[in-house]
Design a protein around this motif. Structure first.
Motif, PDB file in Angstrom:
ATOM      1  N   UNK A   7       0.857  -1.178   0.000  1.00  0.00           N
ATOM      2  CA  UNK A   7       0.000   0.000   0.000  1.00  0.00           C
ATOM      3  C   UNK A   7       0.890   1.224   0.000  1.00  0.00           C
ATOM      4  N   UNK A   8       1.790   1.262   0.962  1.00  0.00           N
ATOM      5  CA  UNK A   8       2.597   2.432   1.239  1.00  0.00           C
ATOM      6  C   UNK A   8       3.450   2.849   0.042  1.00  0.00           C
ATOM      7  N   UNK A  63       2.275   6.506  -6.650  1.00  0.00           N
ATOM      8  CA  UNK A  63       1.094   7.003  -7.376  1.00  0.00           C
ATOM      9  C   UNK A  63       0.899   8.499  -7.134  1.00  0.00           C
ATOM     10  N   UNK A  64       0.946   8.891  -5.854  1.00  0.00           N
ATOM     11  CA  UNK A  64       0.722  10.294  -5.514  1.00  0.00           C
ATOM     12  C   UNK A  64       1.869  11.154  -6.036  1.00  0.00           C
ATOM     13  N   UNK A 116       1.418  11.666  -9.741  1.00  0.00           N
ATOM     14  CA  UNK A 116       0.323  12.570 -10.073  1.00  0.00           C
ATOM     15  C   UNK A 116       0.647  14.019  -9.697  1.00  0.00           C
ATOM     16  N   UNK A 120       1.421  -3.680  15.695  1.00  0.00           N
ATOM     17  CA  UNK A 120       1.247  -2.983  16.976  1.00  0.00           C
ATOM     18  C   UNK A 120       1.362  -3.974  18.145  1.00  0.00           C
ATOM     19  N   UNK A 128       4.587   8.167  10.937  1.00  0.00           N
ATOM     20  CA  UNK A 128       3.743   8.706   9.862  1.00  0.00           C
ATOM     21  C   UNK A 128       4.459   9.818   9.089  1.00  0.00           C
ATOM     22  N   UNK A 156       6.182   8.285   6.212  1.00  0.00           N
ATOM     23  CA  UNK A 156       5.317   8.015   5.045  1.00  0.00           C
ATOM     24  C   UNK A 156       5.086   9.297   4.248  1.00  0.00           C
ATOM     25  N   UNK A 157       4.845  10.374   4.977  1.00  0.00           N
ATOM     26  CA  UNK A 157       4.642  11.668   4.319  1.00  0.00           C
ATOM     27  C   UNK A 157       5.881  12.027   3.500  1.00  0.00           C
ATOM     28  N   UNK A 192       6.595  10.520  -0.150  1.00  0.00           N
ATOM     29  CA  UNK A 192       6.122  11.163  -1.375  1.00  0.00           C
ATOM     30  C   UNK A 192       7.177  12.146  -1.896  1.00  0.00           C
ATOM     31  N   UNK A 227      -6.782  15.240  -3.996  1.00  0.00           N
ATOM     32  CA  UNK A 227      -6.688  13.783  -4.119  1.00  0.00           C
ATOM     33  C   UNK A 227      -7.783  13.104  -3.306  1.00  0.00           C
ATOM     34  N   UNK A 270      -6.542   8.273  -6.154  1.00  0.00           N
ATOM     35  CA  UNK A 270      -5.429   7.377  -5.811  1.00  0.00           C
ATOM     36  C   UNK A 270      -5.969   5.947  -5.843  1.00  0.00           C
ATOM     37  N   UNK A 308      -7.610   1.719  10.438  1.00  0.00           N
ATOM     38  CA  UNK A 308      -7.100   3.011  10.897  1.00  0.00           C
ATOM     39  C   UNK A 308      -5.730   3.313  10.282  1.00  0.00           C
ATOM     40  N   UNK A 309      -4.810   2.346  10.375  1.00  0.00           N
ATOM     41  CA  UNK A 309      -3.459   2.586   9.864  1.00  0.00           C
ATOM     42  C   UNK A 309      -3.468   2.847   8.357  1.00  0.00           C
ATOM     43  N   UNK A 310      -4.388   2.193   7.655  1.00  0.00           N
ATOM     44  CA  UNK A 310      -4.444   2.371   6.204  1.00  0.00           C
ATOM     45  C   UNK A 310      -4.997   3.753   5.845  1.00  0.00           C
ATOM     46  N   UNK A 323      -4.971   6.386   7.782  1.00  0.00           N
ATOM     47  CA  UNK A 323      -3.978   7.376   8.230  1.00  0.00           C
ATOM     48  C   UNK A 323      -2.858   7.509   7.195  1.00  0.00           C
ATOM     49  N   UNK A 324      -2.437   6.379   6.647  1.00  0.00           N
ATOM     50  CA  UNK A 324      -1.428   6.401   5.593  1.00  0.00           C
ATOM     51  C   UNK A 324      -1.861   7.303   4.439  1.00  0.00           C
ATOM     52  N   UNK A 325      -3.096   7.100   3.968  1.00  0.00           N
ATOM     53  CA  UNK A 325      -3.545   7.917   2.834  1.00  0.00           C
ATOM     54  C   UNK A 325      -3.643   9.389   3.226  1.00  0.00           C
ATOM     55  N   UNK A 355      -1.657  10.958   5.352  1.00  0.00           N
ATOM     56  CA  UNK A 355      -0.340  11.605   5.382  1.00  0.00           C
ATOM     57  C   UNK A 355       0.321  11.682   4.008  1.00  0.00           C
ATOM     58  N   UNK A 356      -0.018  10.777   3.101  1.00  0.00           N
ATOM     59  CA  UNK A 356       0.617  10.887   1.781  1.00  0.00           C
ATOM     60  C   UNK A 356      -0.142  11.835   0.847  1.00  0.00           C
TER      61      UNK A 356
END
Lengths: 297, 297, 297
Positions: B48-49, B55-56, B59, B257, B274, B277-278, B281, C38, C66, C82-84, C86-88, C90-91
């Motif tokens: 996913x990550x 992807x982001x 774009x 976790x 987090x 992850x930010x 990009x 997005x 996305x 939640x983690x998924x 949150x990922x979107x 932050x990205x």
């Protein structure tokens, strides 16, 4: 042109016009629909080449692509092809590309769906944009079709490509012969003169068009190993050495390397296999443009 | 930079340049290729990550993304990695991102594929954009790397991140130590001084970088329950309370976790999980830009 | 409006405002966010209609989508919702649409996620954009809701739509009754007067809203064949002939043809089934606009 269902439906004029447009796009030509346009590529069978080629063609024309994943759709809840296509029509698709395992799946759609349909392959039926890219590749090479000899070799009966190419090429003036394992052909067919043995086919043709052994569609290869097929009916290095001087090799891909064709020949100088894929984008742009110009809803 | 296959291939200068570009993008900087550009993100393993982050990034740079779904592609008909990448090259992709379960999968591509390749993770090998985002996050925090102590904790042997980060961080002047279950390390390694016990690692480091227990890759955790791992080698609340004042917590995610890290600490004040992850990009935008500027076909 | 989780949360004013916006979009109205925006459509259950409708709505508003494929994501490595999400966040996602099999899945997100959430269906709970498109379709037809009789027929207990529509329609002044197999209703409910038998429901209502038999959610239909259900509780041709003069047929689809409704009636003159789908795009554009205008991060 309202839909593109079969190459057989196209007149010689229409084919030539499409090839002209494809050439325009291959040289960097640009065309964009006047308003925001949506396409949906509905593939009910796995595909990389055809699907991605349409994706790219659409994006090059500035068309928005609506994602569709059959395995994560309401098809899993039993929704029919008609209901699914109708859904995309009403939510805003302007055109749809469909690949479906059922022969002539489009019979359930034509006259009832109000957006144009491009056939991306129906069962063992037709695959008209593949035929067009084959024609475009041959024209690019030889400037025309008159008096060319084209050999189509392999599993003709399961091939979407074989019959439609035969029709179109004959109409355009080429001479088409077939080859491959005799047991895969009807007895009656073998005596028509359209069937020639593999060595003659390879030696005398301007275009040696190999077909894919579609292991996913049938099992009649089980009696013959891949090695055996290759030696008997494949394009081996040895056979290639006996090809005519300016003749070319074609294959719709994906290739089974060392079955239909020796690994080393896939990118040989006379191979147009990757060129065909490249041309696929241009002919699909041509088809999309022609249909949207005339048949857009 | 023509491709990005491994962080080890990058000079210190190149790394610094990429981090500078990432900073530019993190502050809202804009860059768009001069002509329509296509990317294809070929993920042969779930993600996913990394995938969404590319992807982001694409774009944001105005790059068109060609969809690719390995499970619904001709890969299911046996098409090889090389043939699939070549296909995307000829139909118009200008750059490709590949994640593949095979170590050094790119050895079969380099020199034969004419579009740049960004390695999105190869087997147990490298994951260079993950390393870059880790470096960027550390630099953002501490302004540099000189004399920082970084502890990498967990399943080093199965981690794409551990080795590449160790290389890069050492090159940049940081001091890297490892920790985790002794039985997961080579006997010889344990005596190098690079291995420290978990409590020392947590107490003395500026960066506590936890690795994911990759249950999908191996089974040696079966002898230890998740609770046991957490108590012995995880970042518990108690251990966190003994961390240095300005030290930070990192983890490439997805996090298990209460295994590698206590649930409450994932978004603790000193956690940069987090933030990593930010930053992913921005470093990917930087890599895409650098490669397209120099290596675009 | 910050999120859209349930139709019950909306005031009458808010509903009316959304329907007004939907009408604006249905007439070709245009609205585009001021900066690159997005969205991510996170569908944890198969969907064509709702997902594609959001895809189109987003693209019509110039929003970047996305891609997210739950089956090829880190969800397969155990990553939580939640983690998924949150990922979107932050990205770079500015808004998310979520469908999830768990009732009130959003309870684990609200207050912790900083981007707006549109509920695309939660378990057997709500499906607010479906309710809105139903309301919009009724308003379009009758100009309002006052004193209309609406019959909701079928598997009320497993329907996301039944309860939310009942709430909203009643609030707006319509009279809602239910019908379907008595054994699917609580004994107590049958005596409230809200339950009427199928023939009365069909004959007396302005809107005959059929619900889908959700074979994928439960098994209590096993005691009754599809033919039996159709005859006893479906909209047969015979029953349709007894409908009021200007009354309409609705169904959220996908339709089980010849179960809930006779095949021939799906596109009958008084059917609004495909109109509902078309309207789905406009109400989703309205929701996206309202949320992005007020709640965008």
């Amino acid at each position: 042109m309202r839909n593109l269902l079969s190459i057989t439906d196209l007149s010689m004029e229409e084919i030539k016009e499409l090839l002209k447009e494809a050439e325009y796009f291959s040289k960097g030509g640009i065309w964009i629909p006047k308003q925001q346009t949506f396409a949906v590529n509905m593939f009910y069978e796995p595909s990389t080449r055809t699907k991605s080629s349409f994706d790219v063609a659409e994006k090059k024309l500035g068309i928005e692509v609506i994602p569709f994943d059959v395995n994560f759709s309401s098809v899993s809840k039993g929704e029919s092809l008609y209901d699914t296509v109708k859904l995309f029509e009403v939510i805003g698709a302007n055109i749809t590309v469909i690949r479906h395992p059922k022969d002539r799946y489009y019979d359930s759609l034509i006259g009832k769906i109000n957006i144009p349909i491009i056939n991306g392959g129906d069962g063992c039926g037709q695959h008209p944009t593949q035929s067009l890219l084959d024609l475009f590749t041959i024209q690019q090479e030889f400037g025309g079709f008159k008096d060319l000899q084209v050999a189509i070799i392999g599993d003709i009966s399961h091939s979407r490509v074989a019959r439609s190419n035969k029709d179109a090429l004959s109409k355009l003036g080429a001479n088409v012969v077939f080859s491959g394992p005799e047991e895969w052909f009807d007895e009656s067919f073998l005596n028509t003169g359209d069937y020639v043995n593999i060595d003659r086919a390879v030696e005398e043709s301007d275009v040696v068009m190999l077909l894919r052994i579609q292991n996913e569609r049938h099992h009649h290869t089980s009696s013959m190993s891949a090695e055996e097929y290759h030696l008997k009916y494949g394009l081996t290095l040895e056979r290639e050495s006996r090809m005519k001087r300016n003749s070319i090799i074609m294959h719709p891909a994906p290739v089974n390397r060392n079955v239909e064709i020796a690994d080393e020949l896939v990118e040989a100088k006379r191979s147009r296999i990757f060129k065909q894929m490249e041309n696929g984008v241009f002919v699909r742009m041509a088809v999309l443009k022609q249909i949207l110009e005339c048949g857009g809803n």
